[in-house]
Design a protein around this motif. Structure first.
Motif, PDB file in Angstrom:
ATOM      1  N   PRO A  52       3.275 -14.446   2.168  1.00 37.51           N
ATOM      2  CA  PRO A  52       4.172 -13.753   1.241  1.00 37.51           C
ATOM      3  C   PRO A  52       3.411 -12.777   0.349  1.00 37.51           C
ATOM      4  CG  PRO A  52       3.757 -15.989   0.478  1.00 37.51           C
ATOM      5  CD  PRO A  52       3.112 -15.878   1.828  1.00 37.51           C
ATOM      6  N   SER A  83       1.942 -17.567  -5.099  1.00 36.72           N
ATOM      7  CA  SER A  83       2.794 -17.083  -4.021  1.00 36.72           C
ATOM      8  C   SER A  83       2.100 -17.450  -2.721  1.00 36.72           C
ATOM      9  CB  SER A  83       3.011 -15.574  -4.111  1.00 36.72           C
ATOM     10  OG  SER A  83       3.876 -15.119  -3.078  1.00 36.72           O
ATOM     11  N   ALA A  95       6.235 -12.843   5.083  1.00 38.55           N
ATOM     12  CA  ALA A  95       5.735 -14.224   5.041  1.00 38.55           C
ATOM     13  C   ALA A  95       5.804 -14.915   6.393  1.00 38.55           C
ATOM     14  CB  ALA A  95       6.523 -15.033   4.014  1.00 38.55           C
TER      15      ALA A  95
END
Length: 379
Positions: free
Chosen positions: A44, A60, A272
């Motif tokens: 991501p 993240s 992602a």
């Protein structure tokens, strides 16, 4: 002789054209494949501030954890990992939802440590090696509790928030009943109650809507796609329902008019995901559905699950025809819980959090978390 020569020349030109077209198609496919691989690193984006700088201390990441004896994947995002953890249960069965963030950003990561878990058999967690006999509700509930315990331990939080959407609400409310001590609250978005009855009501609604529009073609197709409590859903209805709902603005979101442009294509842009993950989103959706759909259709939660030992909240889109708002309201009215709230989103269909994120945040932060904190202080 002249006619034969002309025929040979024509055949040569046609063959040359077809060969060039085939080469162009192969080149286009190769370029498309390279592009898909380039935008599919399987990580991501980092979280950035308004100036484009990575936010110090933010999180993240994509992680794989052993849950229920198999490897399952999650995406975790937060500007501050000390914020309350919110576990999002996606819809389906087997249809992941992290991709929706691209076009309908929720901003959950600004106030929560949001966890996008892809359930057993779905998306990043799909594998052909998953034993089919483990695809049952008892195992899905156990998986959800195990993911919850992993998050509680990792982020040192005794209780987390649980938010289920559509199929995820059917799973989530059963998890909330099974393990209330692990959650600050349960939020059901587009809460499933009795899906077969909802499908019957949707069929009636769409017939009325398209008759009012004067769309005789769609009316004929709906009339040829019966739905009933006695006979269930016809194959014709299953082929037509999504297109009919989205054309009427009562599907996944008010402004999604096509499953292709609103759902199918956005999945392929998710950074992602790896390329195989993107393929598995669709593989997992088709594979998972067979194990849960019939039971989901016929189960009436209002008849068996009404007493809870944790706060219960429902987010309902006024224009939702996937999970009928009237059924959700009737269910809410018989629920007994320490705290509860029923919120109608006037400009939403099936996805209020994505369609009206500012109002959703206001409720989550002020009414749900803030209300609980005030109650705790008073006690």
């Amino acid at each position: 002789m002249a006619a034969r020569i002309r025929s040979q020349r024509l055949a040569y030109r046609l063959g040359r054209f077809l060969m060039m077209a085939a080469v162009a198609l192969l080149v286009a496919l190769a370029i498309g494949l390279v592009w898909l691989v380039a935008i599919s690193p399987g990580q991501p984006h980092p979280l950035r501030d308004a100036s484009g700088n990575v936010i110090p201390g933010s999180l993240s990441e994509r992680a794989t954890v052993e849950i229920g004896g198999i490897q399952q994947s999650i995406i975790i995002q937060s500007i501050d990992p000390a914020n309350p953890v919110l576990l999002f249960l996606h819809g389906g069965p087997g249809m992941t939802e992290f991709f929706v963030e691209q076009d309908y950003p929720t901003g959950l990561e600004q106030h929560f440590t949001v966890v996008w878990w892809e359930q057993r058999g779905a998306g990043m967690s799909f594998s052909p090696d998953i034993p089919p006999e483990t695809m049952n509700m008892a195992q899905m509930i156990a998986d959800t509790i195990e993911v919850t315990d992993y998050l509680r331990k990792r982020f040192s939080q005794d209780k987390i928030m649980l938010l289920g959407h559509s199929w995820g609400s059917y799973l989530g409310i059963q998890v909330a009943d099974a393990a209330p001590d692990r959650f600050r609250a349960y939020v059901g978005m587009a809460q499933i109650v009795h899906q077969l009855r909802s499908e019957v009501m949707t069929h009636d609604y769409l017939l009325g809507a398209y008759r009012a529009r004067g769309d005789a073609g769609m009316v004929r197709r709906l009339e040829a796609a019966p739905v009933s409590m006695e006979n269930g859903l016809s194959p014709e209805w299953m082929r037509l329902r999504d297109a009919a709902m989205h054309r009427a603005g009562v599907g996944h979101a008010r402004d999604i008019s096509s499953v292709v442009t609103g759902i199918f294509l956005p999945v392929w842009r998710v950074r992602a995901y790896t390329l195989m993950d993107k393929i598995n989103v669709w593989h997992g959706k088709l594979w998972s559905r067979q194990f849960f759909w019939e039971d989901l259709l016929r189960d009436d939660l209002r008849a068996r699950l009404t007493e809870f030992n944790l706060p219960i909240y429902f987010f309902v889109g006024r224009h939702d025809q996937t999970a009928n708002p009237e059924l959700t309201r009737a269910y809410f009215d018989v629920i007994e819980a320490p705290l509860n709230g029923f919120y109608v989103f006037e400009n939403s269909a099936h996805s209020p959090l994505f369609e009206e994120p500012e109002r959703a945040f206001s409720i989550l932060l002020e009414d749900i978390i803030g209300g609980q904190d005030m109650r705790a202080d008073a006690e």
